[in-house]
Design a protein around this motif. Structure first.
Motif: not given
Length: 76
Positions: A32-40, A46-51
């Motif tokens: 979750i923190l990694y996703h937050w980092h990608l959004v930030r 990258a977010l669309m690739d790994i979701t």
């Protein structure tokens, strides 16, 4: 895996379940923190690739952890 290792050395089966669930929660929190980092940083590609793979892996992690802990608690 973790409950099995703890149950061999300890009589307390709930300690293994607690440690296993804690490890699962920490793994999900890191993701979750990694996703937050990608959004930030606005790395939408990258977010669309790994979701999808993240959701699938999270489901497998949670279901596997729960099933193994249920099995451990029923065996003893």
């Amino acid at each position: 895996l973790l409950p099995g290792l703890v149950s061999r050395k300890s009589k307390d089966k709930y300690l293994g379940s607690f440690l296993s669930l804690t490890a699962c929660i920490l793994a999900l929190l890191c993701q979750i923190l990694y996703h937050w980092h990608l959004v930030r940083i606005e790395d939408w590609t990258a977010l669309m690739d790994i979701t999808f793979s993240t959701v699938l892996a999270s489901i497998v992690l949670v279901v596997g952890t729960l099933l193994l802990n249920i099995k451990l608690c029923k065996v003893k």
